[in-house]
Design a protein around this motif. Structure first.
Motif, short mmCIF file in Angstrom:
data_model
loop_
_atom_site.label_atom_id
_atom_site.label_comp_id
_atom_site.label_asym_id
_atom_site.label_seq_id
_atom_site.Cartn_x
_atom_site.Cartn_y
_atom_site.Cartn_z
N MET A 276 42.32 45.33 34.76
CA MET A 276 41.74 45.27 36.10
C MET A 276 42.15 46.51 36.89
SD MET A 276 41.88 42.04 38.73
CE MET A 276 41.40 40.96 37.40
N LEU A 277 41.19 47.04 37.67
CA LEU A 277 41.45 48.28 38.37
C LEU A 277 42.50 48.12 39.46
CD1 LEU A 277 37.80 49.59 38.91
CD2 LEU A 277 39.47 50.40 37.24
N PRO A 278 43.28 49.17 39.74
CA PRO A 278 44.18 49.14 40.88
C PRO A 278 43.39 48.98 42.18
CG PRO A 278 44.68 50.99 39.44
CD PRO A 278 43.37 50.43 38.99
N ALA A 279 44.05 48.48 43.21
CA ALA A 279 43.37 48.26 44.49
C ALA A 279 42.80 49.56 45.05
CB ALA A 279 44.34 47.63 45.49
N THR A 280 43.45 50.66 44.77
CA THR A 280 42.98 51.95 45.33
C THR A 280 41.65 52.39 44.74
OG1 THR A 280 44.37 53.04 43.67
CG2 THR A 280 45.27 52.83 45.90
N GLU A 281 41.23 51.78 43.63
CA GLU A 281 39.97 52.16 43.00
C GLU A 281 38.82 51.21 43.35
OE1 GLU A 281 40.23 53.22 38.87
OE2 GLU A 281 42.32 53.87 39.10
N VAL A 282 39.06 50.29 44.25
CA VAL A 282 38.00 49.38 44.72
C VAL A 282 36.94 50.18 45.47
CG1 VAL A 282 37.51 47.54 46.39
CG2 VAL A 282 39.44 47.32 44.82
N LYS A 283 35.68 49.92 45.15
CA LYS A 283 34.56 50.64 45.76
C LYS A 283 33.82 49.83 46.82
CE LYS A 283 35.16 54.18 43.04
NZ LYS A 283 35.76 55.42 43.58
N ALA A 284 33.96 48.51 46.78
CA ALA A 284 33.26 47.65 47.74
C ALA A 284 33.99 46.32 47.85
CB ALA A 284 31.81 47.44 47.31
N VAL A 285 33.74 45.61 48.95
CA VAL A 285 34.45 44.37 49.23
C VAL A 285 33.44 43.26 49.51
CG1 VAL A 285 36.13 43.21 50.71
CG2 VAL A 285 36.37 45.66 50.22
N VAL A 286 33.67 42.10 48.91
CA VAL A 286 32.86 40.91 49.16
C VAL A 286 33.72 39.90 49.90
CG1 VAL A 286 31.60 39.00 48.13
CG2 VAL A 286 31.43 41.28 47.12
N PHE A 287 33.21 39.42 51.03
CA PHE A 287 33.94 38.45 51.84
C PHE A 287 33.28 37.08 51.78
CE2 PHE A 287 35.26 42.37 53.98
CZ PHE A 287 36.60 42.13 54.25
N GLU A 288 34.11 36.03 51.73
CA GLU A 288 33.65 34.69 52.07
C GLU A 288 33.53 34.64 53.58
OE1 GLU A 288 32.16 31.98 52.42
OE2 GLU A 288 33.04 30.85 50.77
N LEU A 289 32.66 33.77 54.07
CA LEU A 289 32.42 33.68 55.51
C LEU A 289 33.31 32.61 56.16
CD1 LEU A 289 30.81 34.39 58.05
CD2 LEU A 289 29.01 32.82 57.25
N ASP A 290 33.02 31.36 55.86
CA ASP A 290 33.71 30.24 56.52
C ASP A 290 35.14 30.10 56.00
OD1 ASP A 290 31.34 28.98 57.99
OD2 ASP A 290 30.61 29.10 55.93
N GLY A 291 36.07 30.04 56.92
CA GLY A 291 37.47 29.88 56.54
C GLY A 291 38.16 31.16 56.15
N THR A 292 37.42 32.27 56.13
CA THR A 292 38.01 33.57 55.81
C THR A 292 37.79 34.54 56.97
OG1 THR A 292 37.68 33.28 53.43
CG2 THR A 292 37.98 35.53 54.22
N LEU A 293 36.53 34.71 57.35
CA LEU A 293 36.20 35.54 58.51
C LEU A 293 36.11 34.71 59.78
CD1 LEU A 293 33.33 37.73 56.99
CD2 LEU A 293 35.70 38.44 57.37
N VAL A 294 35.53 33.52 59.66
CA VAL A 294 35.20 32.71 60.83
C VAL A 294 35.70 31.28 60.69
CG1 VAL A 294 33.31 31.95 62.34
CG2 VAL A 294 33.09 34.11 61.08
N ASN A 295 36.24 30.75 61.77
CA ASN A 295 36.66 29.36 61.87
C ASN A 295 35.49 28.55 62.42
OD1 ASN A 295 37.86 26.91 62.27
ND2 ASN A 295 39.40 27.62 63.72
#
Length: 249
Positions: free
Chosen positions: A1-20
């Motif tokens: 698995m790639l190191p975090a520094t090589e991440v090219k994009a991010v996928v977020f969950e919405l409920d309970g992660t970004l928004v309550n």
């Protein structure tokens, strides 16, 4: 698995992660039950039933069990009443978790592509993100109706990778539940979780994500760390458990 520094994009969950969104869910649930002339739910932690989409949520509310189900006619009537009540709330009680705006601003400044993959309907997710003033940070919003299968299926992550023209292992999934971790593992992505996510009342560390953060404000720093993800995850899991989550969906 790639190191975090090589991440090219991010996928977020919405409920309970970004928004309550737990309060709005609870209001809609109580209105549904009142319309059906059923007793009040009187459950403080509705968020323990969330994370698998509205269909399972409604079965759980009506049956009062996390693995419960009700006859189809009851479900269909309850579903219509619940969704009507939820839409009428218009996200009145929804709020961003602390650290979310800082995180999104920093990632946008660094030109990191971001996507939301959620088990909510795409239209509701877009409305919620727009109302809270963060929709512009995301290149894509993929709801359950935009995918063949919802999480824990990897479909959303694989679709995000395809549309962003990156390899799946160049993504990292940021969520709060075992479903998010399982989807990430199936897609070959990294998995970072918030400690306050909707995870059936179980500490997310048992799902063994690569890292657990108490605030998304720490996530941009995580991406700058050149340590292998597995090493970073072990060091965090050795720490004491995080404080209990806010009410959450």
């Amino acid at each position: 698995m790639l190191p975090a520094t090589e991440v090219k994009a991010v996928v977020f969950e919405l409920d309970g992660t970004l928004v309550n969104t737990a309060a709005d869910v609870r209001y809609a649930a109580e209105e549904m039950l009142a319309d059906l002339k059923l007793p009040s739910l009187n459950v403080e932690h509705v968020s323990d039933w969330l994370g698998d989409g509205s269909d399972k949520l409604i079965h759980r509310i009506l049956s009062r069990k996390i693995d419960g189900s009700v006859p189809d006619p009851v479900f269909r009537l309850g579903s219509a009443l619940f969704l009507k009540a939820y839409q009428r709330r218009n996200h009145a009680s929804a709020e961003l978790y602390p650290g979310v705006e800082v995180c999104l601003r920093q990632l946008t400044k660094k030109k990191v592509p971001m996507v939301v993959v959620t088990n909510q309907a795409t239209s509701l997710a877009n409305d919620l993100l727009t109302q809270l003033g963060i929709r512009h940070h995301f290149a894509l919003v993929l709801g359950r109706d935009a995918l063949q299968e919802p999480k824990p299926s990897p479909d959303g992550l694989l679709e995000a990778a395809l549309l962003l023209q990156v390899n799946p292992d160049q993504l990292v999934m940021v969520g709060g539940s075992v479903n998010d971790v399982n989807a990430a593992r199936a897609a070959g992505c990294g998995a970072v979780c918030v400690s306050y996510g909707y995870n059936y009342g179980v500490d997310i560390r048992y799902a063994a994500p690569d890292a657990v953060l108490d605030s998304l404000a720490d996530f941009p720093t995580y991406l700058q760390d050149d340590k292998p993800r597995a090493t970073k995850a072990r060091s965090r899991r050795g720490k004491s458990t995080a404080t209990s989550a806010k009410e959450r969906r």
